[in-house]
Each structure stands twice: as C-alpha cells, then as structure tokens.
Write an enzyme that holds these catalytic residues in place. Structure first.
Site, short mmCIF file in Angstrom:
data_model
loop_
_atom_site.label_atom_id
_atom_site.label_comp_id
_atom_site.label_asym_id
_atom_site.label_seq_id
_atom_site.Cartn_x
_atom_site.Cartn_y
_atom_site.Cartn_z
N HIS A 23 7.19 -4.15 8.51
CA HIS A 23 5.69 -4.31 9.15
C HIS A 23 5.09 -4.47 7.63
CE1 HIS A 23 3.75 -0.22 10.19
NE2 HIS A 23 4.25 -0.37 8.85
N SER B 164 8.47 1.49 8.25
CA SER B 164 7.49 1.37 7.49
C SER B 164 7.89 1.82 5.81
CB SER B 164 6.19 1.83 7.79
OG SER B 164 4.96 1.50 6.94
#
Length: 197
Positions: free
Chosen positions: A113, A88
């Site tokens: 993501h 992330s």
C-alpha cells in the site's frame, strides 16, 4: 543449585546462527538494533549469509529505510523469510533480500500500500510533510519496482489501496523467489544448518 544468572534471550541465541528476527512494528528502536546486528554479523564474516525473518505489520518509513540501507550496505547476501505477515514496510524489507534468496511460508501474507502519514501544524508545515511523504512514496515504489521487475507505475497502481497477497500471489508478483514449508528447503537451512554445510 540451579544457575540463577541472566540467561540469554532466544533472539541472542538466534543471532549466533546469523538469524535476525523482526516480529513487530518497525520502529526506531528495533531498526537501530537490526541495523547493528547486520553490521555485527557482516564484521564477523563478510561472506556468510545473514537471515532476516519477518513477521511485521509495517511501521515507520524512516526506521525501515535505515534497515533497508544497512541491508544494501553490508557485503553479505541477506536471506529474507516472510512468516505470518510482511505488511507495508515489512513487505519492502522482505522484497529487499538478495534476489534468489527471498522466501515466504505458505500461509504468510504480504501487504502493498502507499505510505500513511498524519499531518499537523501550519499550512507550510503540512505542505512540507506532504512533499516528504510523496517523495517517500516515489522512492518506495522505485525500490519495489527494481526488486520485482514491475514498473513504478504498476507498483503505484497496485498499492493505491491496501492490497493483500497470498504466498503464491507474492511469488507471482516478484516480492519473493520461493515458497517454503521447511527451513531445510531454504538456502543454508534458513540459518538452522550447522556452519559450513
């Protein structure tokens, strides 16, 4: 008699070698500390590389953007090394290193993501929060696109669901430039080489 004084932490010792360690979730507290260390090392020597080692599950977008902006703000090259995981926001920071100086170890993993957020409050509050997270999603995709050479649309499609990358896949995608098993094979010895070498 043994010295019972306060001993510097291992992280203070690493800082002397221009190494900053992000080994946890990205939060306001450690983001402020990392940004301050980047500024300190840049003030000490604006030409020498700064090394940012990353083993992070991600975390706060705004805290991560404070680190990212400081990385771009200082004149130094920022050598990034992914160890363990760069997930992330950790992925964004790994990828934000100076092109040609972004490294990953063979067993590290990278997670791409879309941003997460919890919403609450009035309908107007929820709409405002949704607009903010959509803006951040767009900005994070633009940064990743610029750093990897992928299109924004491809980054968004690839990050629509959690997508884990092996070290080789991260290299192929453009998150990093090199896979290295040893600090000796990283620019400047990964911060472990004596100054001037």
């Amino acid at each position: 008699m043994a010295d019972m004084g306060i001993q510097p932490s291992v992280f203070d010792r690493l800082l002397k070698d221009r190494i900053i360690w992000l080994g946890s979730e990205v939060r306001d507290e450690n983001a402020n500390e990392i940004a301050a260390k980047l500024l300190l090392l840049a003030a000490e020597d604006s030409k020498r590389d700064i090394y940012l080692y990353i083993n992070s599950p991600g975390g706060s977008i705004t805290a991560g953007m404070a680190i990212y902006d400081t990385m771009q703000f200082v004149p130094n090259d920022i050598v990034t090394v992914g160890i363990g995981m760069a997930a992330s926001m950790g992925q964004l920071l790994l990828t934000a290193g100076t092109k040609g100086k972004r490294y990953i170890t063979p067993n590290a993993r990278v997670l791409l993501h879309q941003p997460h957020g919890g919403f609450g409050g009035t309908a107007s509050d929820i709409r405002t929060q949704a607009q903010l997270i959509l803006h951040m999603k767009k900005r994070l995709a633009e940064i990743t696109s610029e750093a990897t050479g992928k299109t924004v649309d491809q980054v968004n499609a690839d990050g629509d669901r959690d997508r884990w990358f092996t070290a080789q896949e991260a290299l192929d995608y453009g998150f990093v430039d090199h896979i290295r098993e040893s600090a000796l094979l990283v620019a400047g010895g990964g911060g472990t080489a004596p100054a001037g070498k």
